[in-house]
Scaffold this motif. Sequence first.
Motif: not given
Length: 242
Positions: A99, A128-131, A133-134
């Motif tokens: 991340k 998703k938890k670690y943001g 997705e993109d």
Amino acid sequence: MKVYAHRGYSGRYPENTMLAFQKALEAGSDGIEFDVQLSKDGEVVIIHDETLDRTTDGSGAVRNYTLAELRKLNACAQWGDTYGFTPIPTLEEYLQWAKDTHLITNIEIKSGVYFYQGLEQKCLELVKKYGLEDKVIFSSFNHSSIALLKKLAPHILCGALVENEGLGNAGYYCREFGFEYYHPGWKNLLKEDMLNCKEYNIPINVWTVNDMDILLRMCEWNVEGIITNYPDVCKIYLENKK
Ligand code: G3P
Ligand code: MG
């Protein structure tokens, strides 16, 4: 063209370990590809084979061991004493590390031999938890896994992995199923497949490109990315070619 490290920097370090991921980052990779399976107690672990025998000092099916049991095994075992002890990483451990990097992560869902219940959902939740997705592309040889991911999260990027002779009309196929990428092996990617993907606006990520003549062909064909065991060699080659 993007360079993804196949199972991390697996040409020189034990595949699918945090060491291979760190070395892939240091080698200048744009992204990392790795494979995921589920432990007996439902934890997402990073390992290529359904069994432990080839890459670790354990034996038998990954799914027959709890995470605590798996973590006692050495994921560097096939390299003898060269790298000491490194455990099988969890997806969470990887994401926590990734991340803070620029890396794009290609998570290959290994569901072609054994279909793990809930693997796709668990991977998605962690991403998703670690943001991230993109910054993630999911792929699988089992296209029902990526179809499920598209159903769960339509915005998540997915690539259709194929082996052997590839898929005729691949661009159309990916567009029809909403898969954003086509992931063929280089041996089976024909010029007509490349043109078909171009027609349907489907970018291609090719594996496993370790030969510079093949890399050059992929450049000429304008593929979006290559997945390689030698990310620094590919990066240097691409930079000198400019
Ligand atoms: O995702 C590309 C490539 O990793 C597919 O083959 O067997 O190395 O997982 P494999
Ligand atoms: Mg793989």
